[in-house]
Motif scaffolding. Structure first.
Motif, PDB file in Angstrom:
ATOM      1  N   PRO A 236       1.029  -1.564   0.100  1.00 15.87           N
ATOM      2  CA  PRO A 236      -0.031   0.219  -0.056  1.00 15.87           C
ATOM      3  C   PRO A 236       0.764   1.260   0.140  1.00 15.87           C
ATOM      4  O   PRO A 236       0.727   1.881  -0.137  1.00 15.87           O
ATOM      5  CB  PRO A 236      -0.681   0.000   1.265  1.00 15.87           C
ATOM      6  CG  PRO A 236      -0.728  -1.814   1.571  1.00 15.87           C
ATOM      7  CD  PRO A 236      -0.057  -2.629   0.974  1.00 15.87           C
ATOM      8  N   ALA A 237       2.317   1.384   1.420  1.00 15.94           N
ATOM      9  CA  ALA A 237       2.812   2.604   0.846  1.00 15.94           C
ATOM     10  C   ALA A 237       3.440   2.273  -0.586  1.00 15.94           C
ATOM     11  O   ALA A 237       3.045   4.029  -0.996  1.00 15.94           O
ATOM     12  CB  ALA A 237       3.747   2.404   1.816  1.00 15.94           C
ATOM     13  N   VAL A 239       1.990   1.827  -3.261  1.00 16.47           N
ATOM     14  CA  VAL A 239       1.372   2.632  -4.123  1.00 16.47           C
ATOM     15  C   VAL A 239       0.572   3.894  -4.215  1.00 16.47           C
ATOM     16  O   VAL A 239       0.393   4.906  -5.020  1.00 16.47           O
ATOM     17  CB  VAL A 239       0.171   1.208  -4.238  1.00 16.47           C
ATOM     18  CG1 VAL A 239      -1.861   2.479  -5.243  1.00 16.47           C
ATOM     19  CG2 VAL A 239      -0.131  -0.051  -4.301  1.00 16.47           C
ATOM     20  N   GLN A 240       0.556   4.545  -3.302  1.00 19.97           N
ATOM     21  CA  GLN A 240       0.207   5.554  -3.136  1.00 19.97           C
ATOM     22  C   GLN A 240       1.460   6.874  -2.888  1.00 19.97           C
ATOM     23  O   GLN A 240       0.864   7.642  -3.524  1.00 19.97           O
ATOM     24  CB  GLN A 240       0.022   5.448  -0.981  1.00 19.97           C
ATOM     25  CG  GLN A 240      -0.698   7.495  -0.195  1.00 19.97           C
ATOM     26  CD  GLN A 240      -1.035   7.013   1.319  1.00 19.97           C
ATOM     27  OE1 GLN A 240      -0.248   6.473   1.819  1.00 19.97           O
ATOM     28  NE2 GLN A 240      -0.995   7.984   1.081  1.00 19.97           N
ATOM     29  N   ARG A 241       2.198   6.206  -2.616  1.00 18.15           N
ATOM     30  CA  ARG A 241       3.785   7.242  -3.476  1.00 18.15           C
ATOM     31  C   ARG A 241       3.775   6.986  -4.746  1.00 18.15           C
ATOM     32  O   ARG A 241       3.968   8.361  -5.129  1.00 18.15           O
ATOM     33  CB  ARG A 241       5.205   6.691  -2.764  1.00 18.15           C
ATOM     34  CG  ARG A 241       6.230   7.197  -3.118  1.00 18.15           C
ATOM     35  CD  ARG A 241       7.446   7.185  -2.422  1.00 18.15           C
ATOM     36  NE  ARG A 241       7.644   5.720  -2.947  1.00 18.15           N
ATOM     37  CZ  ARG A 241       7.893   4.017  -1.710  1.00 18.15           C
ATOM     38  NH1 ARG A 241       7.044   4.430  -0.509  1.00 18.15           N
ATOM     39  NH2 ARG A 241       7.882   3.364  -2.312  1.00 18.15           N
ATOM     40  N   ARG A 243       1.658   6.746  -6.932  1.00 18.65           N
ATOM     41  CA  ARG A 243       0.939   7.601  -7.967  1.00 18.65           C
ATOM     42  C   ARG A 243       0.217   9.012  -7.356  1.00 18.65           C
ATOM     43  O   ARG A 243       0.673  10.096  -7.786  1.00 18.65           O
ATOM     44  CB  ARG A 243      -1.078   6.764  -6.333  1.00 18.65           C
ATOM     45  CG  ARG A 243      -1.756   5.652  -7.263  1.00 18.65           C
ATOM     46  CD  ARG A 243      -2.766   5.476  -6.286  1.00 18.65           C
ATOM     47  NE  ARG A 243      -3.739   5.862  -6.802  1.00 18.65           N
ATOM     48  CZ  ARG A 243      -5.043   6.155  -7.769  1.00 18.65           C
ATOM     49  NH1 ARG A 243      -4.919   4.863  -8.214  1.00 18.65           N
ATOM     50  NH2 ARG A 243      -6.146   6.604  -7.519  1.00 18.65           N
ATOM     51  N   ALA A 244       1.084   9.362  -6.123  1.00 19.49           N
ATOM     52  CA  ALA A 244       0.711  10.686  -5.482  1.00 19.49           C
ATOM     53  C   ALA A 244       2.541  11.637  -6.648  1.00 19.49           C
ATOM     54  O   ALA A 244       2.421  12.623  -7.289  1.00 19.49           O
ATOM     55  CB  ALA A 244       1.454  10.625  -4.355  1.00 19.49           C
TER      56      ALA A 244
END
Length: 310
Positions: A236-237, A239-241, A243-244
């Motif tokens: 998850p981390a 993916v979040q990074r 996408r940002a």
């Protein structure tokens, strides 16, 4: 522990230089032109973490390797890997380990086929660096991480030995117990950013200004899905990074592959984008998608470049 650092370019020059600075036993494997340059100027590194000026660092040419080394650190471009393996092969003995710093995973297959499963570690680096016209290593950002580990996971005595050597050197060494996962997550991001900025011939910020957020998220999602199909779904981390970064308004970021296209240089199209497509679920690689469109664009660039050179 004897280190052979293959090349003294942006990656080899930086990390090899930092190891030399820390008093480690480092030899650079150089081509004649770079050897002549370093004989005149020494190894020069300019970095936010401190500059280096190392006069006449120890080096060998391919025909002068004096026996096995404990660790071979290799960070060539993928299209140079075959000749790079030929050059350092005499340095690989029964107890040598190879620490590659290339992106993607295809190089792992090549190294294992040439030297054996047990010889090849996983590795990646997080740094933005380049050589200037005078051969100086320019460190361009505020990260200088180097992660390494056993590809099957866990910890081993040889990883502990490398960690002890990296300790005290001025870079962020990380002995990872999940290096294969780490490498896949970096590959997902590199392929996404390279595919998008090369296809659009624009920075992330310009693509966002053009209303391209959905395109950026599409290519990133495709790459994540391929990683998941191979058993390495990004955490998850990551993916979040990812996408940002891929959707950051005003970002000047472009991938190094885009920069290579702008200057008419070779690109790692097959290694970074094509190989990822080849590992997709059946039917995906041939289906219309942003990633496939980016790959066709890169291959068209290669065809144009080859025709011009001919």
């Amino acid at each position: 522990m004897r280190f052979l650092v293959v090349g003294a370019g942006a990656l080899g020059g930086y990390f090899g230089g930092r190891l030399l600075e820390a008093g480690r036993d480092v030899t650079f494997l150089l081509r004649p032109r770079r050897a002549a340059q370093l004989a005149k100027t020494g190894l020069v590194v300019q970095s936010p973490f401190g500059n280096l000026q190392l006069p006449a660092p120890r080096h060998v040419l391919a025909d002068g390797i004096d026996g096995p080394y404990d660790v071979v650190i290799a960070g060539s471009k993928a299209y140079d890997l075959e000749s790079t393996m030929d050059s350092f092969a005499p340095a690989v003995g029964p107890n040598t380990v190879i620490l590659p710093l290339l992106n993607g995973m295809k190089h792992i297959d090549s190294l294992v086929a040439r030297f054996g499963e047990d010889k090849v570690l996983g590795g990646l680096c997080m740094i933005s660096a380049t050589l200037d016209d005078e051969g100086r290593v320019l460190h361009l950002n505020d990260t200088h991480g180097l992660s390494y580990g056993e590809r099957a996971g866990g910890r081993s005595a040889r990883i502990d030995a490398i960690a002890a050597q990296f300790a005290g050197a001025r870079f962020d060494g990380n002995a990872s117990e999940t290096i294969s996962q780490d490498m896949w997550e970096k590959w997902v991001f590199i392929a996404s950013a390279a595919g998008l900025t090369s296809l659009m011939r624009a920075s992330i910020g310009d693509i966002m200004a053009a209303g391209g957020e959905d395109v950026a998220l599409s290519i990133f999602g495709e790459c994540c899905a391929i990683a998941e199909h191979n058993g390495f779904a990004p955490r998850p981390a990551a993916v979040q990074r990812g996408r940002a970064i891929m959707t950051a308004a005003g970002s000047p970021m472009t991938a190094s592959m885009y920069k290579d296209i702008v200057r008419g240089a070779p690109v790692e199209a097959d290694h970074i984008v094509g190989d990822l497509l080849g590992r997709a679920a059946p039917g995906h690689a041939a289906a219309p998608s942003v990633l496939r469109t980016a790959y066709v664009h890169l291959k068209a660039y290669e065809a144009q470049r080859a025709r011009t050179a001919g």
